[in-house]
Design an enzyme around this catalytic site. Sequence first.
Site, PDB file in Angstrom:
ATOM      1  N   LYS A   1       0.586  -1.019   0.236  1.00 17.63           N
ATOM      2  CA  LYS A   1      -0.294  -0.127  -0.092  1.00 17.63           C
ATOM      3  C   LYS A   1       1.356   0.918   0.426  1.00 17.63           C
ATOM      4  O   LYS A   1       2.219   1.192   0.343  1.00 17.63           O
ATOM      5  CB  LYS A   1      -0.714   0.031   1.162  1.00 17.63           C
ATOM      6  CG  LYS A   1      -1.999  -1.383   1.017  1.00 17.63           C
ATOM      7  CD  LYS A   1      -2.708  -1.175   2.188  1.00 17.63           C
ATOM      8  CE  LYS A   1      -3.446  -2.639   2.628  1.00 17.63           C
ATOM      9  NZ  LYS A   1      -4.409  -2.475   3.907  1.00 17.63           N
TER      10      LYS A   1
ATOM     11  N   TYR B   1     -11.839  -2.892  -2.612  1.00 17.58           N
ATOM     12  CA  TYR B   1     -12.238  -3.510  -0.814  1.00 17.58           C
ATOM     13  C   TYR B   1     -13.945  -3.154  -1.203  1.00 17.58           C
ATOM     14  O   TYR B   1     -15.250  -2.897  -0.301  1.00 17.58           O
ATOM     15  CB  TYR B   1     -12.285  -1.869  -0.251  1.00 17.58           C
ATOM     16  CG  TYR B   1     -10.427  -2.395   0.196  1.00 17.58           C
ATOM     17  CD1 TYR B   1     -10.293  -3.711   0.869  1.00 17.58           C
ATOM     18  CD2 TYR B   1      -9.327  -1.738  -0.114  1.00 17.58           C
ATOM     19  CE1 TYR B   1      -9.186  -3.407   1.256  1.00 17.58           C
ATOM     20  CE2 TYR B   1      -8.074  -1.685   0.262  1.00 17.58           C
ATOM     21  CZ  TYR B   1      -7.702  -2.635   1.182  1.00 17.58           C
ATOM     22  OH  TYR B   1      -7.043  -2.560   1.165  1.00 17.58           O
TER      23      TYR B   1
ATOM     24  N   ARG C   1      -1.023 -15.034   3.838  1.00 18.46           N
ATOM     25  CA  ARG C   1      -1.975 -14.345   5.094  1.00 18.46           C
ATOM     26  C   ARG C   1      -0.925 -14.011   6.351  1.00 18.46           C
ATOM     27  O   ARG C   1      -1.071 -13.560   7.358  1.00 18.46           O
ATOM     28  CB  ARG C   1      -3.106 -15.099   5.124  1.00 18.46           C
ATOM     29  CG  ARG C   1      -3.997 -14.540   3.645  1.00 18.46           C
ATOM     30  CD  ARG C   1      -4.399 -12.695   3.885  1.00 18.46           C
ATOM     31  NE  ARG C   1      -4.781 -12.992   5.107  1.00 18.46           N
ATOM     32  CZ  ARG C   1      -6.435 -11.696   5.281  1.00 18.46           C
ATOM     33  NH1 ARG C   1      -6.573 -11.176   4.248  1.00 18.46           N
ATOM     34  NH2 ARG C   1      -6.767 -11.493   6.415  1.00 18.46           N
TER      35      ARG C   1
ATOM     36  N   THR D   1      -4.389  -8.645  10.818  1.00 20.79           N
ATOM     37  CA  THR D   1      -4.717  -6.927  10.443  1.00 20.79           C
ATOM     38  C   THR D   1      -4.641  -5.559  10.794  1.00 20.79           C
ATOM     39  O   THR D   1      -3.770  -4.341  10.595  1.00 20.79           O
ATOM     40  CB  THR D   1      -6.566  -6.800   9.666  1.00 20.79           C
ATOM     41  OG1 THR D   1      -7.147  -8.135   8.667  1.00 20.79           O
ATOM     42  CG2 THR D   1      -6.944  -5.697   9.416  1.00 20.79           C
TER      43      THR D   1
ATOM     44  N   ARG E   1       3.322  -7.352   9.500  1.00 20.76           N
ATOM     45  CA  ARG E   1       2.996  -6.256   9.887  1.00 20.76           C
ATOM     46  C   ARG E   1       2.949  -6.069  11.204  1.00 20.76           C
ATOM     47  O   ARG E   1       3.456  -5.197  12.342  1.00 20.76           O
ATOM     48  CB  ARG E   1       1.739  -6.044  10.042  1.00 20.76           C
ATOM     49  CG  ARG E   1       0.767  -5.895   8.538  1.00 20.76           C
ATOM     50  CD  ARG E   1      -1.162  -6.432   8.115  1.00 20.76           C
ATOM     51  NE  ARG E   1      -1.321  -5.293   7.365  1.00 20.76           N
ATOM     52  CZ  ARG E   1      -2.550  -6.572   6.451  1.00 20.76           C
ATOM     53  NH1 ARG E   1      -3.459  -7.380   7.373  1.00 20.76           N
ATOM     54  NH2 ARG E   1      -3.267  -6.498   5.985  1.00 20.76           N
TER      55      ARG E   1
ATOM     56  N   ASN F   1      -0.770  -0.548   7.600  1.00 12.81           N
ATOM     57  CA  ASN F   1      -1.082  -1.621   7.829  1.00 12.81           C
ATOM     58  C   ASN F   1      -0.090  -2.145   6.631  1.00 12.81           C
ATOM     59  O   ASN F   1       0.089  -3.254   6.565  1.00 12.81           O
ATOM     60  CB  ASN F   1      -1.882  -2.410   8.335  1.00 12.81           C
ATOM     61  CG  ASN F   1      -3.478  -3.219   6.838  1.00 12.81           C
ATOM     62  OD1 ASN F   1      -2.662  -2.761   6.078  1.00 12.81           O
ATOM     63  ND2 ASN F   1      -4.111  -3.345   7.397  1.00 12.81           N
TER      64      ASN F   1
ATOM     65  N   HIS G   1      -1.480  -5.646   1.591  1.00  9.21           N
ATOM     66  CA  HIS G   1      -3.056  -6.046   1.245  1.00  9.21           C
ATOM     67  C   HIS G   1      -2.705  -7.856   1.050  1.00  9.21           C
ATOM     68  O   HIS G   1      -0.868  -7.438  -0.069  1.00  9.21           O
ATOM     69  CB  HIS G   1      -3.081  -5.523  -0.249  1.00  9.21           C
ATOM     70  CG  HIS G   1      -5.034  -6.975  -0.508  1.00  9.21           C
ATOM     71  ND1 HIS G   1      -5.828  -6.106   0.809  1.00  9.21           N
ATOM     72  CD2 HIS G   1      -4.967  -7.049  -1.185  1.00  9.21           C
ATOM     73  CE1 HIS G   1      -6.436  -7.574  -0.878  1.00  9.21           C
ATOM     74  NE2 HIS G   1      -6.264  -7.840  -1.352  1.00  9.21           N
TER      75      HIS G   1
ATOM     76  N   GLU H   1      -9.580 -10.600  -7.557  1.00  6.53           N
ATOM     77  CA  GLU H   1      -8.067  -9.429  -7.234  1.00  6.53           C
ATOM     78  C   GLU H   1      -7.055  -8.886  -8.297  1.00  6.53           C
ATOM     79  O   GLU H   1      -6.860  -8.602  -9.064  1.00  6.53           O
ATOM     80  CB  GLU H   1      -7.588  -9.660  -5.331  1.00  6.53           C
ATOM     81  CG  GLU H   1      -8.456  -9.335  -5.010  1.00  6.53           C
ATOM     82  CD  GLU H   1      -8.226  -9.368  -3.565  1.00  6.53           C
ATOM     83  OE1 GLU H   1      -9.499  -8.647  -2.204  1.00  6.53           O
ATOM     84  OE2 GLU H   1      -7.027  -9.287  -3.334  1.00  6.53           O
TER      85      GLU H   1
HETATM   86  P1  DAT Z   1      -7.442  -7.452   5.348  1.00  9.95           P
HETATM   87  O1  DAT Z   1      -5.986  -6.740   5.137  1.00  9.95           O
HETATM   88  O2  DAT Z   1      -6.199  -8.099   6.574  1.00  9.95           O
HETATM   89  O3  DAT Z   1      -7.939  -8.614   4.469  1.00  9.95           O
HETATM   90  P2  DAT Z   1      -9.443  -6.362   5.879  1.00  9.95           P
HETATM   91  O4  DAT Z   1      -9.991  -7.830   4.730  1.00  9.95           O
HETATM   92  O5  DAT Z   1     -10.924  -7.064   6.809  1.00  9.95           O
HETATM   93  O6  DAT Z   1      -7.960  -7.070   6.291  1.00  9.95           O
HETATM   94  O7  DAT Z   1      -9.923  -5.020   5.855  1.00  9.95           O
HETATM   95  C1  DAT Z   1      -8.696  -4.311   4.484  1.00  9.95           C
HETATM   96  C2  DAT Z   1      -8.107  -3.367   4.845  1.00  9.95           C
HETATM   97  O8  DAT Z   1      -9.124  -2.224   5.633  1.00  9.95           O
HETATM   98  C3  DAT Z   1      -7.322  -3.833   6.064  1.00  9.95           C
HETATM   99  O9  DAT Z   1      -5.641  -4.046   5.729  1.00  9.95           O
HETATM  100  C4  DAT Z   1      -7.373  -2.211   7.131  1.00  9.95           C
HETATM  101  C5  DAT Z   1      -8.192  -1.507   6.799  1.00  9.95           C
HETATM  102  N1  DAT Z   1      -9.243  -2.125   8.105  1.00  9.95           N
HETATM  103  C6  DAT Z   1      -9.812  -3.239   9.209  1.00  9.95           C
HETATM  104  N2  DAT Z   1     -10.503  -2.794   9.759  1.00  9.95           N
HETATM  105  C7  DAT Z   1     -10.106  -1.619  10.051  1.00  9.95           C
HETATM  106  C8  DAT Z   1     -10.659  -0.935  10.744  1.00  9.95           C
HETATM  107  N3  DAT Z   1     -11.265  -1.236  11.939  1.00  9.95           N
HETATM  108  N4  DAT Z   1     -10.646   0.706  11.064  1.00  9.95           N
HETATM  109  C9  DAT Z   1      -9.624   1.123  10.156  1.00  9.95           C
HETATM  110  N5  DAT Z   1      -8.886   0.756   9.361  1.00  9.95           N
HETATM  111  C10 DAT Z   1      -9.434  -0.621   9.412  1.00  9.95           C
HETATM  112 MG    MG Z   2      -8.905  -8.435   3.404  1.00 10.67          MG
END
Ligand code: DAT
Ligand code: MG
Length: 151
Positions: free
Chosen positions: A11, A51, A87, A93, A104, A114, A117, A128
């Site tokens: 990112k 997303y 992962r 996350t 991370r 973080n 992705h 994706e």
């Molecule tokens: P990941 O990136 O581990 O697959 P995710 O798909 O649940 O996680 O969410 C995508 C992204 O959204 C994540 O990398 C960071 C952001 N995100 C997730 N939960 C969040 C939260 N509670 N507050 C702020 N950003 C969040």
């Molecule tokens: Mg995700």
Amino acid sequence: AEMERTFIAIKPDGVQRALISEIISRFERKGFKLVAIKIVIPSKGFAEKHYHDLKERPFFNGLCDFLSSGPVLAMVWEGEGVIKYGRKLIGATDPQKSEPGTIRGDLAVVVGRNIIHGSDGPETAKDEINLWFKPEELVSYTSNTEKWVYG
Ligand code: DAT
Ligand code: MG
């Protein structure tokens, strides 16, 4: 070996923090194979597509603003179990909950920054990869390390 592919993206925070080579190294040294890579600044609309599963979440808008705020390093990595193990390399996350030793865990502090992705399953990996890459951008080749990585 049953080869699969996953979509991995560094990112804008990871790119700006000069963590590209550090992150690529972790996938490369593991034994996974890089089959596509490019640097792009996604539009807000493109980030929203990426997303789309999260569009009901309160952080969706900020998340898409962030992803489209600068260069992203988009990649496809190939290998046995690469979706799930990718992962694992990435970590939880929320970096506060990521184990040390994960990307991370070692390199990020808060969930909104973080740095990386990774696709979360075979279906999202396929979707994706198709969203970010044209078929001709994926390179099929034999790596000379394969017989040492897989036996
Ligand atoms: P990941 O990136 O581990 O697959 P995710 O798909 O649940 O996680 O969410 C995508 C992204 O959204 C994540 O990398 C960071 C952001 N995100 C997730 N939960 C969040 C939260 N509670 N507050 C702020 N950003 C969040
Ligand atoms: Mg995700």
